[in-house]
Design a protein around this motif. Sequence first.
Motif, PDB file in Angstrom:
ATOM      1  N   LYS A  46       0.813  -1.173   0.004  1.00 38.87           N
ATOM      2  CA  LYS A  46       0.025   0.149  -0.047  1.00 38.87           C
ATOM      3  C   LYS A  46       0.729   1.149   0.279  1.00 38.87           C
ATOM      4  CE  LYS A  46      -2.644   1.480   3.516  1.00 38.87           C
ATOM      5  NZ  LYS A  46      -3.740   1.674   4.523  1.00 38.87           N
ATOM      6  N   ALA A  47       1.878   1.334   0.884  1.00 44.43           N
ATOM      7  CA  ALA A  47       2.868   2.483   0.860  1.00 44.43           C
ATOM      8  C   ALA A  47       3.399   2.644  -0.564  1.00 44.43           C
ATOM      9  CB  ALA A  47       3.832   2.202   2.032  1.00 44.43           C
ATOM     10  N   PHE A  50       0.877   4.117  -2.827  1.00 43.63           N
ATOM     11  CA  PHE A  50       0.626   5.639  -2.540  1.00 43.63           C
ATOM     12  C   PHE A  50       1.718   6.377  -3.288  1.00 43.63           C
ATOM     13  CE2 PHE A  50      -2.227   4.797   1.240  1.00 43.63           C
ATOM     14  CZ  PHE A  50      -3.392   5.465   0.697  1.00 43.63           C
ATOM     15  N   VAL A  51       3.007   6.000  -2.967  1.00 44.37           N
ATOM     16  CA  VAL A  51       4.021   6.911  -3.537  1.00 44.37           C
ATOM     17  C   VAL A  51       4.187   6.792  -4.744  1.00 44.37           C
ATOM     18  CG1 VAL A  51       6.695   7.016  -3.555  1.00 44.37           C
ATOM     19  CG2 VAL A  51       5.533   6.477  -1.201  1.00 44.37           C
ATOM     20  N   GLN A  52       3.886   5.705  -5.597  1.00 43.81           N
ATOM     21  CA  GLN A  52       3.757   5.553  -6.899  1.00 43.81           C
ATOM     22  C   GLN A  52       2.749   6.603  -7.456  1.00 43.81           C
ATOM     23  OE1 GLN A  52       3.871   1.223  -7.384  1.00 43.81           O
ATOM     24  NE2 GLN A  52       5.864   1.512  -8.248  1.00 43.81           N
ATOM     25  N   SER A  53       1.609   6.653  -6.951  1.00 47.13           N
ATOM     26  CA  SER A  53       0.542   7.567  -7.312  1.00 47.13           C
ATOM     27  C   SER A  53       0.879   8.931  -7.367  1.00 47.13           C
ATOM     28  CB  SER A  53      -0.792   7.296  -6.288  1.00 47.13           C
ATOM     29  OG  SER A  53      -0.500   8.106  -5.188  1.00 47.13           O
ATOM     30  N   THR A  54       1.856   9.414  -6.714  1.00 45.06           N
ATOM     31  CA  THR A  54       2.320  10.823  -6.935  1.00 45.06           C
ATOM     32  C   THR A  54       3.141  11.176  -8.190  1.00 45.06           C
ATOM     33  OG1 THR A  54       4.319  10.537  -5.543  1.00 45.06           O
ATOM     34  CG2 THR A  54       2.191  10.976  -4.168  1.00 45.06           C
ATOM     35  N   SER A  55       3.472  10.148  -8.863  1.00 50.61           N
ATOM     36  CA  SER A  55       4.421  10.325  -9.768  1.00 50.61           C
ATOM     37  C   SER A  55       4.111  10.987 -11.016  1.00 50.61           C
ATOM     38  CB  SER A  55       5.173   9.096 -10.125  1.00 50.61           C
ATOM     39  OG  SER A  55       4.329   8.194 -10.834  1.00 50.61           O
ATOM     40  N   ILE A  57       4.052  14.679 -12.207  1.00 52.75           N
ATOM     41  CA  ILE A  57       4.053  15.942 -12.464  1.00 52.75           C
ATOM     42  C   ILE A  57       5.163  16.457 -13.504  1.00 52.75           C
ATOM     43  CG2 ILE A  57       3.255  16.808 -10.071  1.00 52.75           C
ATOM     44  CD1 ILE A  57       6.062  17.097  -9.445  1.00 52.75           C
TER      45      ILE A  57
ATOM     46  N   GLN B  33      10.660  16.779 -11.477  1.00 47.70           N
ATOM     47  CA  GLN B  33       9.666  15.646 -10.467  1.00 47.70           C
ATOM     48  C   GLN B  33      10.586  15.456  -9.377  1.00 47.70           C
ATOM     49  OE1 GLN B  33       6.375  13.539 -10.929  1.00 47.70           O
ATOM     50  NE2 GLN B  33       7.396  11.737 -11.504  1.00 47.70           N
ATOM     51  N   TYR B  36      11.014  17.909  -7.155  1.00 51.41           N
ATOM     52  CA  TYR B  36       9.936  18.472  -6.496  1.00 51.41           C
ATOM     53  C   TYR B  36       9.550  17.223  -5.265  1.00 51.41           C
ATOM     54  CZ  TYR B  36       4.934  19.729  -5.258  1.00 51.41           C
ATOM     55  OH  TYR B  36       4.020  20.127  -4.462  1.00 51.41           O
ATOM     56  N   ARG B  37       9.900  16.192  -5.619  1.00 48.87           N
ATOM     57  CA  ARG B  37       9.531  15.312  -4.489  1.00 48.87           C
ATOM     58  C   ARG B  37      10.748  15.174  -3.652  1.00 48.87           C
ATOM     59  NH1 ARG B  37       4.546  14.789  -5.042  1.00 48.87           N
ATOM     60  NH2 ARG B  37       3.895  14.376  -7.177  1.00 48.87           N
ATOM     61  N   LEU B 126      -4.930  14.037  -0.714  1.00 52.94           N
ATOM     62  CA  LEU B 126      -4.151  12.896  -0.638  1.00 52.94           C
ATOM     63  C   LEU B 126      -2.871  12.664  -1.033  1.00 52.94           C
ATOM     64  CD1 LEU B 126      -4.342   9.766   0.279  1.00 52.94           C
ATOM     65  CD2 LEU B 126      -5.205   9.238  -1.838  1.00 52.94           C
ATOM     66  N   GLN B 127      -2.484  13.374  -2.150  1.00 49.18           N
ATOM     67  CA  GLN B 127      -1.273  13.738  -2.712  1.00 49.18           C
ATOM     68  C   GLN B 127      -0.442  14.631  -1.867  1.00 49.18           C
ATOM     69  OE1 GLN B 127      -0.383  13.419  -6.713  1.00 49.18           O
ATOM     70  NE2 GLN B 127      -1.641  11.705  -6.504  1.00 49.18           N
ATOM     71  N   ILE B 130       0.641  12.437   1.111  1.00 50.31           N
ATOM     72  CA  ILE B 130       1.853  11.393   0.695  1.00 50.31           C
ATOM     73  C   ILE B 130       3.260  12.408   0.634  1.00 50.31           C
ATOM     74  CG2 ILE B 130       2.652   9.775  -1.045  1.00 50.31           C
ATOM     75  CD1 ILE B 130      -0.412   9.319  -1.694  1.00 50.31           C
ATOM     76  N   GLN B 131       3.136  13.393  -0.131  1.00 52.04           N
ATOM     77  CA  GLN B 131       4.243  14.365  -0.216  1.00 52.04           C
ATOM     78  C   GLN B 131       4.742  14.572   1.141  1.00 52.04           C
ATOM     79  OE1 GLN B 131       5.998  15.684  -3.224  1.00 52.04           O
ATOM     80  NE2 GLN B 131       7.270  16.052  -1.650  1.00 52.04           N
ATOM     81  N   ILE B 134       6.553  11.538   2.560  1.00 53.76           N
ATOM     82  CA  ILE B 134       7.771  11.503   1.722  1.00 53.76           C
ATOM     83  C   ILE B 134       8.978  12.473   2.416  1.00 53.76           C
ATOM     84  CG2 ILE B 134       9.149  11.723  -0.496  1.00 53.76           C
ATOM     85  CD1 ILE B 134       6.635  10.778  -1.846  1.00 53.76           C
ATOM     86  N   ILE B 145      14.071   6.337  -2.329  1.00 46.89           N
ATOM     87  CA  ILE B 145      12.485   6.046  -2.649  1.00 46.89           C
ATOM     88  C   ILE B 145      12.003   6.874  -3.749  1.00 46.89           C
ATOM     89  CG2 ILE B 145      10.277   6.756  -1.636  1.00 46.89           C
ATOM     90  CD1 ILE B 145      11.620   4.060  -0.244  1.00 46.89           C
ATOM     91  N   TYR B 149      10.845   4.879  -7.050  1.00 44.71           N
ATOM     92  CA  TYR B 149       9.440   4.781  -7.422  1.00 44.71           C
ATOM     93  C   TYR B 149       8.730   5.937  -7.892  1.00 44.71           C
ATOM     94  CZ  TYR B 149       9.282   0.566  -4.417  1.00 44.71           C
ATOM     95  OH  TYR B 149       9.533  -0.639  -4.005  1.00 44.71           O
ATOM     96  N   ILE B 150       9.411   7.188  -7.844  1.00 42.31           N
ATOM     97  CA  ILE B 150       8.812   8.177  -8.691  1.00 42.31           C
ATOM     98  C   ILE B 150       9.561   8.370  -9.909  1.00 42.31           C
ATOM     99  CG2 ILE B 150       8.156  10.571  -8.553  1.00 42.31           C
ATOM    100  CD1 ILE B 150       7.848   9.947  -5.508  1.00 42.31           C
ATOM    101  N   LEU B 180       7.946   4.342   5.402  1.00 40.32           N
ATOM    102  CA  LEU B 180       6.471   4.678   4.906  1.00 40.32           C
ATOM    103  C   LEU B 180       5.375   3.971   5.208  1.00 40.32           C
ATOM    104  CD1 LEU B 180       8.127   5.628   1.359  1.00 40.32           C
ATOM    105  CD2 LEU B 180       6.982   7.380   2.910  1.00 40.32           C
ATOM    106  N   LEU B 184       1.967   5.723   6.593  1.00 42.34           N
ATOM    107  CA  LEU B 184       1.016   5.432   5.737  1.00 42.34           C
ATOM    108  C   LEU B 184      -0.019   4.612   5.857  1.00 42.34           C
ATOM    109  CD1 LEU B 184       2.969   6.137   2.109  1.00 42.34           C
ATOM    110  CD2 LEU B 184       1.363   7.876   3.455  1.00 42.34           C
ATOM    111  N   LEU B 187      -3.867   5.424   6.437  1.00 42.48           N
ATOM    112  CA  LEU B 187      -4.523   6.374   5.456  1.00 42.48           C
ATOM    113  C   LEU B 187      -5.583   5.448   4.508  1.00 42.48           C
ATOM    114  CD1 LEU B 187      -2.093   8.492   3.110  1.00 42.48           C
ATOM    115  CD2 LEU B 187      -3.610   9.255   5.054  1.00 42.48           C
TER     116      LEU B 187
END
Lengths: 82, 187
Positions: A46-47, A50-55, A57, B33, B36-37, B126-127, B130-131, B134, B145, B149-150, B180, B184, B187
């Motif tokens: 899940k964690a 969630f982190v991937q869902s922010t990717s 921008i 990105q 930003y993260r 939600l974003q 999560i941000q 992080i 991370i 993942y990003i 994390l 998290l 949530l």
Amino acid sequence: MSCSSEYVQLLHKYLDHELTSDEEKIIKEHLHSCEACYQHFHELEKAVAFVQSTSHIEAPLNFTEGVMNSLPKEKRTVSWNR
Amino acid sequence: METLIKKRIKQVKKGDQNAFAEIVDIYKDKIYQLCYRMLGNAHEAEDIAQEAFIRAYVNIHTYDMNKKFSTWLYRIATNLSIDRIRKKKPDFYLDAEVSGTDGLNMYSQVAADVSLPEDELETLELQQTIQGEILKLPDKYRTVIVLKYIDELSLNEISEILTIPVGTVKTRIHRGREALRKQLRHL
């Protein structure tokens, strides 16, 4: 809490796609019988999700222009530098 | 892709500044990105991402053409982000109160300008949550991370970018994931 750090290590190896087939068997069987580890695994997934869902921008408009305008003027020394 | 990049880099090395614009266009979203993260603030992210490209341009002669360009560029951007995190005053966050506004923070200022449909607002909240989580990670865990993942880089690439062994990358990712997970899970 999960039962042993050995299993938690395997969960992380799974998430990094690094389990051998033997290890995969061990952890799969364990997850069927151990609720704590199953929960731990679920929370890790899940964690990550969630982190991937922010990717998603993008750079602001005119970003490239901003960079190009901030570059130092072209160097005349370039030719005799190399 | 790498062939095109290398062609452009050769042009830049010869003094053709315009060839650099194409390189910026190709990598700007990924680099922005990442910044930003790492930093959690749009203004700082733009600043650092721009600085990364400027440094890449100025130091292009130190780039080894036999290596992957993106790895080199990521290294510059990652190091600049970490430097900024370490220099940054801890009170400079988006959710810090804006002085003299009685509980208003920058989020509410941003949100007030545009009206969003309910579910978009929820996603945005939600974003931001999560941000925020992080950003709570210590920078060495945050970095791996974000890269994994990003920016979706492989463990080997992350190891090259950070010039640390793959084993260390793995350990940091494990610890970052565990942190994390705890942050998290509700949530």
